[in-house]
Design an enzyme around this catalytic site. Structure first.
Site, PDB file in Angstrom:
ATOM      1  N   LYS A  22      24.989 111.007 117.613  1.00  0.00           N
ATOM      2  CA  LYS A  22      24.526 109.794 116.916  1.00  0.00           C
ATOM      3  C   LYS A  22      23.101 109.472 117.344  1.00  0.00           C
ATOM      4  CE  LYS A  22      25.649 105.551 118.574  1.00  0.00           C
ATOM      5  NZ  LYS A  22      24.500 104.656 118.804  1.00  0.00           N
ATOM      6  N   ASN A  23      22.836 109.465 118.646  1.00  0.00           N
ATOM      7  CA  ASN A  23      21.535 109.003 119.131  1.00  0.00           C
ATOM      8  C   ASN A  23      20.426 110.024 118.932  1.00  0.00           C
ATOM      9  OD1 ASN A  23      22.738 106.625 119.683  1.00  0.00           O
ATOM     10  ND2 ASN A  23      22.819 106.893 121.903  1.00  0.00           N
ATOM     11  N   ARG A  94      19.877  98.250 116.265  1.00  0.00           N
ATOM     12  CA  ARG A  94      18.610  98.235 116.985  1.00  0.00           C
ATOM     13  C   ARG A  94      17.790  99.495 116.704  1.00  0.00           C
ATOM     14  NH1 ARG A  94      15.753  96.748 121.416  1.00  0.00           N
ATOM     15  NH2 ARG A  94      14.755  98.481 122.494  1.00  0.00           N
ATOM     16  N   CYS A 118      21.474  91.672 121.337  1.00  0.00           N
ATOM     17  CA  CYS A 118      22.619  92.561 121.119  1.00  0.00           C
ATOM     18  C   CYS A 118      23.563  92.276 122.282  1.00  0.00           C
ATOM     19  CB  CYS A 118      22.083  93.986 121.067  1.00  0.00           C
ATOM     20  SG  CYS A 118      22.942  95.159 122.065  1.00  0.00           S
ATOM     21  N   ARG A 123      17.138  93.577 125.199  1.00  0.00           N
ATOM     22  CA  ARG A 123      16.584  94.771 124.565  1.00  0.00           C
ATOM     23  C   ARG A 123      15.245  94.504 123.882  1.00  0.00           C
ATOM     24  NH1 ARG A 123      21.437  98.189 122.134  1.00  0.00           N
ATOM     25  NH2 ARG A 123      20.005  99.890 122.635  1.00  0.00           N
ATOM     26  N   PRO A 124      14.253  94.077 124.660  1.00  0.00           N
ATOM     27  CA  PRO A 124      12.907  93.816 124.111  1.00  0.00           C
ATOM     28  C   PRO A 124      12.242  95.111 123.635  1.00  0.00           C
ATOM     29  CG  PRO A 124      12.868  93.725 126.506  1.00  0.00           C
ATOM     30  CD  PRO A 124      14.311  93.886 126.102  1.00  0.00           C
ATOM     31  N   MET A 125      11.054  94.961 123.015  1.00  0.00           N
ATOM     32  CA  MET A 125      10.340  96.152 122.517  1.00  0.00           C
ATOM     33  C   MET A 125       8.945  96.273 123.113  1.00  0.00           C
ATOM     34  SD  MET A 125      11.345  96.625 118.519  1.00  0.00           S
ATOM     35  CE  MET A 125      10.122  97.929 118.393  1.00  0.00           C
ATOM     36  N   ASP A 126       8.731  95.630 124.262  1.00  0.00           N
ATOM     37  CA  ASP A 126       7.377  95.612 124.846  1.00  0.00           C
ATOM     38  C   ASP A 126       6.843  97.015 125.135  1.00  0.00           C
ATOM     39  OD1 ASP A 126       9.567  95.391 126.751  1.00  0.00           O
ATOM     40  OD2 ASP A 126       8.004  95.459 128.285  1.00  0.00           O
ATOM     41  N   ASP A 308      25.851 104.958 128.859  1.00  0.00           N
ATOM     42  CA  ASP A 308      26.769 104.951 127.706  1.00  0.00           C
ATOM     43  C   ASP A 308      28.141 105.504 128.056  1.00  0.00           C
ATOM     44  OD1 ASP A 308      24.246 105.760 125.186  1.00  0.00           O
ATOM     45  OD2 ASP A 308      24.701 103.935 126.310  1.00  0.00           O
ATOM     46  N   ARG A 400      30.933 102.761 114.591  1.00  0.00           N
ATOM     47  CA  ARG A 400      29.492 102.986 114.692  1.00  0.00           C
ATOM     48  C   ARG A 400      29.189 104.316 115.372  1.00  0.00           C
ATOM     49  NH1 ARG A 400      26.000  98.244 117.013  1.00  0.00           N
ATOM     50  NH2 ARG A 400      24.528  99.911 116.537  1.00  0.00           N
TER      51      ARG A 400
HETATM   52  C1  EPZ Z   1      19.021 104.251 123.617  1.00  0.00           C
HETATM   53  O1  EPZ Z   1      18.755 102.869 123.389  1.00  0.00           O
HETATM   54  C2  EPZ Z   1      20.404 104.504 123.060  1.00  0.00           C
HETATM   55  N1  EPZ Z   1      20.423 104.205 121.629  1.00  0.00           N
HETATM   56  C3  EPZ Z   1      21.430 103.631 123.784  1.00  0.00           C
HETATM   57  O2  EPZ Z   1      22.718 103.971 123.299  1.00  0.00           O
HETATM   58  C4  EPZ Z   1      21.371 103.976 125.282  1.00  0.00           C
HETATM   59  O3  EPZ Z   1      22.263 103.127 125.973  1.00  0.00           O
HETATM   60  C5  EPZ Z   1      19.947 103.745 125.792  1.00  0.00           C
HETATM   61  O4  EPZ Z   1      19.026 104.562 125.020  1.00  0.00           O
HETATM   62  C6  EPZ Z   1      19.793 104.123 127.260  1.00  0.00           C
HETATM   63  O5  EPZ Z   1      20.135 105.472 127.446  1.00  0.00           O
HETATM   64  C7  EPZ Z   1      19.889 105.109 120.768  1.00  0.00           C
HETATM   65  O6  EPZ Z   1      19.402 106.157 121.163  1.00  0.00           O
HETATM   66  C8  EPZ Z   1      19.956 104.759 119.319  1.00  0.00           C
HETATM   67  P1  EPZ Z   1      16.008 102.133 126.190  1.00  0.00           P
HETATM   68  P2  EPZ Z   1      17.261 102.287 123.645  1.00  0.00           P
HETATM   69  O7  EPZ Z   1      14.787 101.776 125.419  1.00  0.00           O
HETATM   70  O8  EPZ Z   1      16.264 103.285 123.206  1.00  0.00           O
HETATM   71  C9  EPZ Z   1      14.794  98.103 128.341  1.00  0.00           C
HETATM   72  C10 EPZ Z   1      24.827 103.587 122.371  1.00  0.00           C
HETATM   73  O9  EPZ Z   1      25.836 103.086 122.864  1.00  0.00           O
HETATM   74  N2  EPZ Z   1      13.626  98.136 127.442  1.00  0.00           N
HETATM   75  O10 EPZ Z   1      16.017 103.376 127.029  1.00  0.00           O
HETATM   76  O11 EPZ Z   1      17.202 100.937 123.079  1.00  0.00           O
HETATM   77  C11 EPZ Z   1      16.076  97.805 127.583  1.00  0.00           C
HETATM   78  O12 EPZ Z   1      16.237  96.409 127.427  1.00  0.00           O
HETATM   79  C12 EPZ Z   1      23.468 102.956 122.614  1.00  0.00           C
HETATM   80  O13 EPZ Z   1      24.798 104.641 121.689  1.00  0.00           O
HETATM   81  C13 EPZ Z   1      12.586  97.235 127.658  1.00  0.00           C
HETATM   82  O14 EPZ Z   1      12.636  96.417 128.576  1.00  0.00           O
HETATM   83  O15 EPZ Z   1      17.274 102.198 125.239  1.00  0.00           O
HETATM   84  C14 EPZ Z   1      17.138  98.402 128.443  1.00  0.00           C
HETATM   85  O16 EPZ Z   1      17.476  97.499 129.463  1.00  0.00           O
HETATM   86  C15 EPZ Z   1      23.592 101.657 123.397  1.00  0.00           C
HETATM   87  N3  EPZ Z   1      11.521  97.259 126.827  1.00  0.00           N
HETATM   88  C16 EPZ Z   1      16.436  99.630 129.059  1.00  0.00           C
HETATM   89  O17 EPZ Z   1      15.029  99.413 128.882  1.00  0.00           O
HETATM   90  C17 EPZ Z   1      11.416  98.143 125.775  1.00  0.00           C
HETATM   91  O18 EPZ Z   1      10.409  98.132 125.054  1.00  0.00           O
HETATM   92  C18 EPZ Z   1      16.787 100.939 128.398  1.00  0.00           C
HETATM   93  O19 EPZ Z   1      16.392 100.841 127.063  1.00  0.00           O
HETATM   94  C19 EPZ Z   1      12.488  99.048 125.574  1.00  0.00           C
HETATM   95  C20 EPZ Z   1      13.576  99.033 126.425  1.00  0.00           C
END
Ligand code: EPZ
Length: 421
Positions: A22-23, A94, A118, A123-126, A308, A400
């Site tokens: 999926k991811n 997201r 969520c 889950r910010p996007m900074d 995960d 999902r």
């Molecule tokens: C991906 O999410 C996966 N989703 C998530 O799987 C997975 O848990 C996660 O990576 C971690 O491995 C997809 O690939 C679609 P991150 P993503 O950016 O990209 C913080 C599932 O169950 N962060 O690595 O959103 C964030 O809040 C899902 O399949 C910031 O602070 O994960 C989190 O605490 C759930 N600022 C941490 O980093 C940002 O700009 C990891 O987030 C981005 C993230």
């Protein structure tokens, strides 16, 4: 809303086919925006998140069609692109934010709704914004939407991520493929889904190296061409089903599984007394008898223990022979499965990012509620070995990320059925 009823039914035996990730698929699909030629994905999973991404890409003007019962996704975005990703789609998933980088690279501008909160965290996007601005984009937040503009086009840059964010790495790498010049991305995420994305982009003509390490270098090119790419196996589905025989006992072969995709997870299972062996067709997992040992787990970015799989591992620790400490370091609120497991008799104490699980002899079936994708499947796993019947409600969470979960578990002897609401 449908629910799933599962009854402890003794040990499991047989084989479970592992679907495409999926991811990986959720980042490969937006890559179609980077080229006017067709991009075709094979071994795609049949999941509601894929349907949501399909809907989003179609709303942007891409043609997306599922063939062969959804296992092939044929895409083409040669037409005019409407670079606006609406809130009502983005808030459902997201990963919709992964169209931001491709739209900026292709169109030079994009309006993408912030995903909103969520269940598992803010889950910010900074980090996405920081990386794309380093490539020359100007990004403002207005009424819940990111308004991004690449002005006279993106330019390669040196970028270092504060933390190895999967999504930020994917957005930056996709945008950089069409930027002018070289981009060096440091502290990049190393997940297999990133490696799979880079393999696909390279097949489309991108010049990238270093995927799977913490430094990825991208040499921008003028255009990308079409490609056909096979989606990598889903390591989270794989790990989830490896836990089924671990919890219920028995022996199951996971067809299409690869140990390198679940290295640290497999090490933990072996530490707990579970047998994991590579076979011609995948991985065989067995727990013939004997008690499962309690083991401590700390989630980390790849190649560490995947966040995960934390909820699913907790289900195994509920009936292990001691006290297990599970530390969640990636998300701030990812223990919502704990209170539901406690309704089944689990002995769990949660303090902030740490959950202490004291093993009990047996869990007791109960009506429980799914709260997020991975929590929902951990409740089903717990129900496989619980005394009596467990009914998991709100299984739309499950749809999902897990295709045909009832059929796959029934195929190895589980007593499980879906109850239409
Ligand atoms: C991906 O999410 C996966 N989703 C998530 O799987 C997975 O848990 C996660 O990576 C971690 O491995 C997809 O690939 C679609 P991150 P993503 O950016 O990209 C913080 C599932 O169950 N962060 O690595 O959103 C964030 O809040 C899902 O399949 C910031 O602070 O994960 C989190 O605490 C759930 N600022 C941490 O980093 C940002 O700009 C990891 O987030 C981005 C993230």
């Amino acid at each position: 809303m449908d629910s799933i009823r599962v009854k402890g039914n003794g040990t499991l035996k047989g084989e479970i086919p592992i679907a495409g990730a999926k991811n990986a698929c959720l980042t490969l699909m937006p890559a179609t925006l980077l080229s006017e030629e067709p991009l075709t994905l094979t071994n795609a999973p049949r999941l509601s998140d894929i349907a949501t991404m399909t809907q989003l890409l179609q709303s942007l003007g891409a043609e997306v069609s599922g063939l062969q019962d959804g296992q092939v996704i044929a895409m083409s975005s040669h037409g005019p692109i409407n670079a606006v990703a609406d809130y009502d789609i983005v808030r459902k998933m997201r990963a919709s934010n992964l169209v931001l980088g491709p739209l900026l690279a292709r169109e030079g501008h994009a309006v993408v709704s912030l995903p909103g909160g969520c269940a598992i965290g803010a889950r910010p996007m900074d980090l996405h914004i920081h990386g794309l601005e380093a490539l020359g984009a100007k990004i403002d937040l207005r009424d819940g939407y990111l308004h991004a503009n690449a002005g006279k086009g993106l330019k390669g840059a040196g970028i270092e991520l504060r933390m190895a964010s999967v999504g930020a790495t994917e957005n930056i790498v996709m945008a950089a493929t069409l930027a002018k010049g070289t981009t060096v991305l440091k502290n990049a995420a190393r997940e297999p889904e990133i490696v799979d994305l880079v393999r696909c982009l390279r097949a489309m003509g991108a010049e990238i190296e270093g995927e799977g390490t913490e430094t990825i270098t991208i040499q921008g090119v003028d255009r990308l061409h079409g490609a056909t790419h096979r989606v990598v196996a889903d390591r989270i589905e794989l790990g989830t089903y490896m836990l089924a025989p671990a919890i219920a006992g028995g022996e199951v072969e996971l067809i299409g599984g690869r140990r390198d995709l679940v290295g640290s997870f497999s090490d933990k299972l072996e530490e707990a007394g579970i047998e994991v062996a590579e076979t011609e067709r995948g991985l065989r997992v067995a727990r013939m008898n004997g008690q499962v040992r309690s083991v401590n787990v700390k989630t980390a970015v790849y190649p560490g223990f995947p966040t995960d799989l934390q909820a699913q591992m907790m289900a195994l620790m509920c009936t292990a022979d001691g006290v297990a400490e599970l530390e969640e370091t990636i998300f701030e609120n990812r223990f919502m499965h704990a209170p539901e497991l406690m309704r089944m008799g689990a002995d769990i104490e949660v303090h902030g990012g740490m959950a202490r699980v004291r093993g009990v002899k047996k869990l007791k079936g109960a009506p429980v509620m799914a709260t997020d994708l991975r929590a929902s499947v951990s409740l089903i796993l717990a129900g496989l070995a619980a005394e009596g019947e467990t009914v998991v409600s709100r299984v739309y969470h499950l749809d999902r990320g897990y295709e045909h979960v009832v059929a796959k578990l029934r195929g190895v002897g589980a007593q499980i059925e879906r109850i239409k609401s």
